[in-house]
Design an enzyme around this catalytic site. Structure first.
Site, PDB file in Angstrom:
ATOM      1  N   ALA A 152       0.851  -1.180   0.000  1.00  0.00           N
ATOM      2  CA  ALA A 152       0.000   0.000   0.000  1.00  0.00           C
ATOM      3  C   ALA A 152       0.893   1.238   0.000  1.00  0.00           C
ATOM      4  O   ALA A 152       2.112   1.127   0.176  1.00  0.00           O
ATOM      5  CB  ALA A 152      -0.892   0.018   1.237  1.00  0.00           C
TER       6      ALA A 152
ATOM      7  N   HIS B 282      -0.760   0.961   9.335  1.00  0.00           N
ATOM      8  CA  HIS B 282       0.569   1.416   8.897  1.00  0.00           C
ATOM      9  C   HIS B 282       0.460   2.660   8.005  1.00  0.00           C
ATOM     10  O   HIS B 282       1.114   3.673   8.268  1.00  0.00           O
ATOM     11  CB  HIS B 282       1.262   0.275   8.155  1.00  0.00           C
ATOM     12  N   GLU B 283      -0.371   2.576   6.993  1.00  0.00           N
ATOM     13  CA  GLU B 283      -0.467   3.722   6.051  1.00  0.00           C
ATOM     14  C   GLU B 283      -1.052   4.940   6.758  1.00  0.00           C
ATOM     15  O   GLU B 283      -0.602   6.065   6.552  1.00  0.00           O
ATOM     16  CB  GLU B 283      -1.312   3.355   4.827  1.00  0.00           C
TER      17      GLU B 283
ATOM     18  N   HIS C 254       1.505   6.654   8.863  1.00  0.00           N
ATOM     19  CA  HIS C 254       2.462   7.436   8.072  1.00  0.00           C
ATOM     20  C   HIS C 254       2.038   8.905   7.968  1.00  0.00           C
ATOM     21  O   HIS C 254       2.879   9.767   7.689  1.00  0.00           O
ATOM     22  CB  HIS C 254       2.547   6.878   6.650  1.00  0.00           C
TER      23      HIS C 254
ATOM     24  N   GLU D  52       9.898   4.344   7.841  1.00  0.00           N
ATOM     25  CA  GLU D  52       9.391   2.968   7.738  1.00  0.00           C
ATOM     26  C   GLU D  52       9.606   2.155   9.019  1.00  0.00           C
ATOM     27  O   GLU D  52       8.701   1.469   9.472  1.00  0.00           O
ATOM     28  CB  GLU D  52      10.008   2.260   6.525  1.00  0.00           C
TER      29      GLU D  52
HETATM   30  N1  HT7 Z   1       5.903   3.715   1.649  1.00  0.00           N
HETATM   31  C1  HT7 Z   1       5.344   2.744   0.779  1.00  0.00           C
HETATM   32  C2  HT7 Z   1       6.369   2.236  -0.153  1.00  0.00           C
HETATM   33  C3  HT7 Z   1       5.814   1.764  -1.450  1.00  0.00           C
HETATM   34  C4  HT7 Z   1       6.548   1.595  -2.584  1.00  0.00           C
HETATM   35  C5  HT7 Z   1       7.882   1.759  -2.806  1.00  0.00           C
HETATM   36  C6  HT7 Z   1       8.350   1.486  -4.072  1.00  0.00           C
HETATM   37  C7  HT7 Z   1       7.498   1.040  -5.089  1.00  0.00           C
HETATM   38  C8  HT7 Z   1       6.169   0.866  -4.817  1.00  0.00           C
HETATM   39  C9  HT7 Z   1       5.706   1.141  -3.559  1.00  0.00           C
HETATM   40  N2  HT7 Z   1       4.480   1.038  -3.067  1.00  0.00           N
HETATM   41  C10 HT7 Z   1       4.545   1.443  -1.775  1.00  0.00           C
HETATM   42  C11 HT7 Z   1       4.724   1.601   1.466  1.00  0.00           C
HETATM   43  C12 HT7 Z   1       4.772   1.675   2.930  1.00  0.00           C
HETATM   44  O1  HT7 Z   1       5.771   1.355   3.525  1.00  0.00           O
HETATM   45  O2  HT7 Z   1       3.833   2.092   3.534  1.00  0.00           O
HETATM   46 ZN    ZN Z   2       5.507   2.324   5.281  1.00  0.00          ZN
END
Ligand code: HT7
Ligand code: ZN
Length: 892
Positions: free
Chosen positions: A263, A298-299, A302, A321
């Protein structure tokens, strides 16, 4: 490819202020118009204005109203960088680009999934939409105008608040969105298409109202309630635990079937893999329900740890993270509520760490939590940055206490709200808020590798003291030969002969203190003396897994059985069982190898039977199985033997087939010895009535189903009848899948009928068909031909990451003995798939490429075949940066 180094960080020459974007959405040709205001950064040294762009057609570029010409040298474009050599202190840039979402198979930037538009901009996807200072320390206020055909794309979403919408000529319409918070470009998002939502208005802690929405494709509204409940729980939890409230009028979650990861926390418009949104009892397991709660949390978390305070550069990724994983772990634990539930969650998290992060830390891709260099940043969304990063954050809490940790968090936000900062800033906030010197703690960020903690206990009956000596070391990792000592919190307890905790007094203290003490190991070797210890105790070390280290202590079998039965620390109770089982499994593995070497292949079972374990493990498991005072979820964990991967990591040279035979043998003998108890537990842990995913019910199902899986090892008619009955009667996916798995992994007939029945019933549910592929890829009798045949199934496609993961990744990572077949065909298959994925989706290809990371640990015959497969991939033309980095490091 170029390596980027952390030491080369330089502040941006220009800082952004506002960004206005207009999108004319069309799958084949989307036109993007961007107006960007920027001012020269007084803190920067350079004067050039630098923008990044990839796979873009540049239509026009204007600076303060004047069209710039590449031919006249106003700007240059090379290797994805657009440079304007001279620009005034204050600029307004207008950039027009043309992009082709329907040809975008990388799923980064703007792409089409099932006819709808989605974006993924972290880490560097925004530069596939327009030329932009696409780096996290450049933050701006975004206003976004979306225009599209109204019938085809009735829903138009972006970050922040909807400020205007209306009709346009030719059946088109528009929506204008404004995000009140400045943000880096990686948090930008748009979604457009045919979607429906479940929505609810909630009153926030601040007294304001917020609109919560979960958007899905039509037909999926019966699967959104759990995600919505999880979102509401997350909002409440963050206020309660950290005093952090939602800062937006609207918070949206959108589910998409094609997604590279789990996500994405785009400001106010989180985009989710369908796997982490859609759930109802028919299609989702207990684990799916729990994962959805964790990922939604988690999301959402953030929004503060990542969005309000973001990363200065991508080397600092763990700043957001590691911290956010720690927060989601704590959230999930609090949602379970009970002490035993918290312990179960902790065990689950540590299992992930050991199964995936410890091997990473010991392999060619090992890197510190805050890496020093990378070739492709997408390769650094790793278990080290996420899970080990979370352990590092957890250690602050262990050292400072919950209150101290909260003080540190408060100071962090007070200092850095609205900024892009570093891991050092976080550590400084923790130290300053608590008046502590945490300078040595920095090594957890800068040194890779899993520390080894060797402990020895010396009891002096005369003086009534127990001296605990702790010694730490850390293996060399790529680029880091020598390591300095870490600051390690070691939580310790001592058990008396009755299994009761002693109140602990350290030498120099007047009064006895708590029964668990956190010792701080800062030197290579240190001793701690406990006084007033009346009898020789059994130490319980590293309680709750207080640090991400490998602990060595010379426990006898009897002491392990004693800890399993008595330790008040549930984590260490489970740990003792795992240690005992690992011992047995390693002995059995050696016995299998010896039997094979002596040519007695057919007699392996006889050899193993003769080795007959002493019954200590079976007795301890029997006691656990029957102990009704223990949480069923905990009992299930105790009954689950260490995985083949876990055993492999304990061996000097990995022999996957011997491990498999040994583990299967032990499962079967335990099933034989505990048959009656397993049957009794199976019968007494049914969950009649309507399905509920709550932790207590899920725990009962988990225990019942682990009992079933043992019983299925016996291939006796009674056990198989239970599995068949469960397959028929189940009112939820957890029980259904457990039954099907038992049937599939037994010698009983009727496998293909059961599989076909399942497929027909769930043909329309992509997430369930993923499970159907995984079951077959990880089945005991599967081999590479089974999987190859399944790649030709009409429902299989490599283009959809979930489907690719369900079959290919599950086989390569989840069925070690079949993948590592002696003929090397598993590796040839792996190479084919990596090469195929490299052409369409480099990010997913690079993840699969990592399945051979540990090739140097295997037997020479397997090593040689793996090396050839790696070299085949290395020699492939047009290898992406992503795959090249992984393969180069593996072969180095
Ligand atoms: N922060 C997000 C990282 C993520 C991501 C990175 C690279 C390519 C596609 C991606 N989709 C999501 C996910 C998270 O840690 O919440
Ligand atoms: Zn994350």
């Amino acid at each position: 490819p170029q390596t980027i180094y952390r030491k080369d960080y330089a502040a941006p020459n220009y800082l952004a202020d506002t960004v206005e974007m207009g999108f004319d959405l069309d799958p084949a040709d989307t036109r993007v118009a961007t107006r960007l205001t920027m001012t020269r950064n007084p803190a920067a040294k350079g004067r050039e204005l630098v923008l990044f762009g990839e796979e873009l057609e540049l239509v026009a570029l204007r600076l303060n109203g004047k069209t710039l010409s590449q031919d006249k040298g106003d700007f240059r474009i090379a290797a994805g960088v657009l440079t304007i050599p001279t620009a005034p202190a204050s600029v307004e840039l207008e950039i027009e680009t043309l992009i082709h979402p329907d040809r975008n198979t990388s799923l980064m930037g703007l792409y089409v999934s099932n006819g709808n538009f989605f974006t993924q901009c972290e880490a560097e996807g925004f530069r596939k939409i327009t030329y932009f200072p696409d780096r996290p320390d450049v933050m701006a206020r975004f206003t976004v105008m979306l225009r599209a055909d109204k019938a085809r794309y009735p829903v138009l979403l972006s970050n922040g608040n909807l400020i205007e919408e209306g009709a346009l000529p030719d059946g088109r319409h528009y929506a204008k969105w404004e995000d009140p918070f400045k943000k880096p470009s990686y948090l930008f998002a748009l979604v457009a298409g045919q979607l429906v939502c479940q929505e609810e208005t909630v009153r926030l802690h601040s007294g304001r109202d917020a609109l919560l929405q979960v958007w899905v494709e039509e037909g999926n509204l019966d699967k959104t309630q759990h995600a919505m409940d999880s979102l509401k729980n997350s909002i409440d939890w963050d206020v309660e635990r950290f005093g952090l409230d939602l800062d937006l009028e609207r918070f949206m979650i959108v589910a998409v079937g094609d997604f590279n990861m789990g996500a994405m926390e785009n400001k106010g418009l989180n985009i989710f893999n369908t796997k982490f949104v859609l759930a109802n009892p028919r299609i989702a397991t207990d684990v799916d329900f729990a994962n959805i709660e964790a990922v939604v949390g988690h999301e959402y978390f953030h929004n503060w740890t990542g969005n309000r305070v973001t990363c200065r550069d991508w080397f600092q990724l763990s700043l957001k993270e590691g911290l956010t994983v720690f927060r989601d772990q704590e959230f999930s634990a609090d949602m379970i509520g009970s002490d035993s539930g918290r312990a179960v969650k902790r065990i689950d998290d540590v299992r992930v760490l050991r199964q995936a992060q410890f091997p990473e830390d010991a392999g060619p891709m090992a890197h510190p939590v805050r890496p020093d260099s990378y070739v492709e940043i997408n390769n650094f969304y790793t278990v080290t940055v996420y899970e080990k990063g979370a352990e590092v954050v957890r250690m602050y809490q262990t050292l400072l206490g919950r209150e101290g940790f909260r003080k540190g968090m408060d100071l962090y936000f007070e200092r850095h709200d609205g900024q892009a900062v570093t891991c050092d800033d976080f550590r400084a906030a923790m130290a300053d808020a608590n008046g502590r010197d945490l300078s040595q703690f920095e090594r957890w960020y800068s040194q890779a590798g899993t520390p080894l903690l060797q402990a020895a206990a010396d009891y002096d009956a005369k003086r009534k003291t127990l001296t605990l000596t702790l010694e730490q070391s850390c293996p060399a990792t790529p680029g880091q030969k020598k390591k300095q000592p870490f600051h390690i919190p070691v939580a310790v307890g001592l058990l008396d002969a009755q299994g009761r905790d002693l109140a602990l007094t350290l030498e120099g203290e007047k009064k006895a203190g708590a029964t668990t003490r956190v010792l701080e190991l800062t030197k290579a070797k240190q001793s701690f003396r406990f006084i007033n210890v009346d009898q020789k105790p059994v130490p319980s070390l590293l309680r709750g897994f207080s640090a991400p280290v490998v602990l060595q202590f010379d426990y006898s079998d009897a002491e392990l059985a004693f800890l399993m039965a008595h330790d008040s620390d549930a984590f260490n109770r489970w740990e003792a069982g795992q240690r005992l089982a690992t011992r047995r499994l390693l002995n059995l593995t050696v016995a299998v190898q010896a039997a094979r070497q002596s040519g007695h292949v057919v007699a392996v079972d006889t050899v193993l039977n003769n080795l007959q374990h002493d019954g200590a493990l079976a007795d301890a498991l029997r006691a656990t199985l029957q102990d009704e005072s223990l949480d069923p979820a905990f009992r299930e964990l105790v009954l689950t033997l260490p995985s083949e991967t876990m055993i492999a990591e304990q061996m000097e040279v990995i022999d996957p087939h011997a491990i498999h035979v040994a583990r299967q043998f032990l499962r079967r003998s335990l099933a034989r010895e505990l048959r009656d108890e397993l049957l009794a537990v199976y019968r007494s842990h049914q969950t009649p009535g309507a399905y509920s995913p709550d932790a207590a019910s899920a725990g009962r199902r988990a225990l019942k189903n682990v009992a079933l899986s043992y019983l299925a090892e016996l291939d006796d008619e009674e056990a198989m009848a239970l599995a068949r009955q469960q397959d028929e009667d189940a009112n939820n996916m957890t029980d259904r899948l457990a039954a099907l798995s038992a049937i599939l992994n037994s010698a009983a007939p009727g496998k293909s009928e059961a599989l076909q029945r399942f497929y027909t019933e769930f043909e329309q549910e992509a997430l369930v068909i993923d499970k159907w592929f995984t079951l077959q890829a990880t089945a005991r009798n599967a081999d590479v031909n089974t999987v190859r045949t399944l790649t030709e199934h009409p429902a299989f496609t490599l283009k959809n990451p979930n489907r690719a993961r369900s079959l290919i990744f599950s086989f390569c990572n989840g069925n070690p003995s079949a993948f590592h077949a002696l003929d090397g065909n598993g590796y040839a298959f792996w190479a084919e798939q990596v090469i195929a994925l490299n052409g369409s989706n480099p990010q997913v290809a690079a993840r699969l490429a990592r399945s051979l990371d540990r090739w140097r640990k295997y037997t020479p015959a397997l090593q040689e075949k793996m090396r050839l497969a790696l070299q085949q991939v290395a020699g492939t033309p047009k290898l992406s940066r992503d795959v090249a980095e992984v393969i180069t490091k593996a072969l180095a």
